[in-house]
Enzyme design. Structure first.
Site, PDB file in Angstrom:
ATOM      1  CG  ASP A   1      38.129  34.048  53.919  1.00  0.00           C
ATOM      2  OD1 ASP A   1      38.473  33.038  53.275  1.00  0.00           O
ATOM      3  OD2 ASP A   1      38.925  34.960  54.218  1.00  0.00           O
TER       4      ASP A   1
ATOM      5  CG  ASN B   1      33.971  28.968  41.441  1.00  0.00           C
ATOM      6  OD1 ASN B   1      34.569  28.633  40.427  1.00  0.00           O
ATOM      7  ND2 ASN B   1      33.850  30.247  41.788  1.00  0.00           N
ATOM      8  CB  ALA B   2      36.023  29.828  46.972  1.00  0.00           C
ATOM      9  N   GLY B   3      38.550  30.025  44.750  1.00  0.00           N
ATOM     10  CA  GLY B   3      39.926  29.637  44.483  1.00  0.00           C
ATOM     11  C   GLY B   3      40.844  30.832  44.343  1.00  0.00           C
ATOM     12  CB  ILE B   4      43.486  32.213  45.735  1.00  0.00           C
ATOM     13  CG1 ILE B   4      44.337  33.463  45.560  1.00  0.00           C
ATOM     14  CG2 ILE B   4      44.167  31.201  46.658  1.00  0.00           C
ATOM     15  CD1 ILE B   4      44.497  34.249  46.846  1.00  0.00           C
TER      16      ILE B   4
ATOM     17  CB  SER C   1      43.058  23.656  37.696  1.00  0.00           C
ATOM     18  OG  SER C   1      44.027  24.078  36.755  1.00  0.00           O
TER      19      SER C   1
ATOM     20  CE1 TYR D   1      44.610  27.453  40.920  1.00  0.00           C
ATOM     21  CE2 TYR D   1      45.800  26.339  39.152  1.00  0.00           C
ATOM     22  CZ  TYR D   1      44.625  26.875  39.670  1.00  0.00           C
ATOM     23  OH  TYR D   1      43.470  26.806  38.935  1.00  0.00           O
TER      24      TYR D   1
ATOM     25  CB  ALA E   1      50.506  21.450  46.015  1.00  0.00           C
TER      26      ALA E   1
ATOM     27  CE  LYS F   1      42.252  24.819  41.744  1.00  0.00           C
ATOM     28  NZ  LYS F   1      40.852  25.042  42.157  1.00  0.00           N
TER      29      LYS F   1
END
Length: 271
Positions: free
Chosen positions: A63, A90-93, A141, A154, A156, A158
């Site tokens: 995590d 790559n981990a993202g939410i 993104s 999100y 902020a 990126k």
């Protein structure tokens, strides 16, 4: 950069773009370190790729919110393969809530995963990547170039990620380490289904029409090509390139255009 026999770490590898990246890199002969919270799923993916492509792949439960998990991930990669050539953050939410309605913890969670997860993994991996003169990838993104209404945390995260990668790139101009910022447009993946609402619960379904979006497989191929070619920045869609260009010269116009686009979403938050 030829990828055959390179060692690639991919975070968020259990689904979506991360899973497609694992397949794409395996096709190109890389050995893989796959990281995500879903350990059983990861093991199944790793085993399948080994059998299909004849590479070596390991699964590491991680995590990226936690420094110790990221440290363990890098140590596991080095103990197994002895080197790291490519790190793909790559981990993202995502999230979907107006700022006035969103709990602080929702924004913090998104920042912890998207930004701090990238920082932690990169910090621990950097000594090995300096040694191999390898590549650090951040899957960012278009929201890192132009804020999106209803995605405060999100966007902020990126923007912060893009700034971090820019500085990292400049600091390593003379070291042989390459830094790639990859910016997909809207992609058919489960990131919107798992997006957090104003109270931190998963929204459960996409609010957007995904028929004309890029597939995660398409995104993975572009990123793998970018690693091979040592590309600096990948803005992957015509819409994204146009948005970045217009925002430089007509930011007020872009504010209105982005607002109107988001307002057309299913169950739009903009009234």
């Amino acid at each position: 950069m030829k990828l055959n026999d390179k060692v690639v770490i991919i975070t968020g590898a259990s689904s979506g773009i991360g899973k497609s990246l694992a397949t794409e890199f395996a096709k190109r002969g890389t050995n893989l370190v796959l990281a995500a919270r879903q350990f059983v799923t990861l093991c199944e993916i790793a085993q399948g790729l080994e059998q299909q492509y004849g590479i070596k792949a390991i699964a590491v439960q991680c995590d990226v919110v936690y420094q110790e998990d990221c440290d363990h991930l890098i140590k596991q990669a080095l103990s197994t393969f002895g080197k790291i050539d490519v790190l793909v953050n790559n981990a993202g939410i995502s999230m979907r809530a107006l700022f006035k309605d969103a709990d602080f913890e929702v924004i913090k969670k998104v920042m912890d995963v998207n930004f701090w997860g990238t920082v932690y993994c990169t910090k621990f991996a950097l000594p090995a990547i300096l040694q191999s003169k390898g590549v650090i990838v951040g899957v960012s993104s278009i929201a890192g170039y132009k804020g999106l209404p209803g995605r405060t945390g999100y966007s902020a995260s990126k923007f912060a990620m893009n700034g971090f990668l820019d500085v990292l790139r400049m600091e390593n101009l003379k070291t042989g380490v390459h830094v790639l910022t990859a910016c997909p447009g809207f992609t058919t993946s489960n990131i919107r289904n798992n997006a957090l609402d104003k109270s931190g619960k998963q929204q459960g379904e996409s609010t957007m029409n995904e028929e004309k979006m890029m597939s995660s497989d398409e995104v993975a191929k572009i990123i793998a090509d970018g690693v091979e070619n040592r590309s600096r920045t990948l803005i992957m869609t015509r819409q994204g390139k146009l948005m970045v260009f217009l925002n430089k010269f007509f930011p007020a116009l872009m504010d209105k255009m982005v607002y109107n686009t988001i307002a057309k979403e299913k169950n739009s938050l903009l009234k």
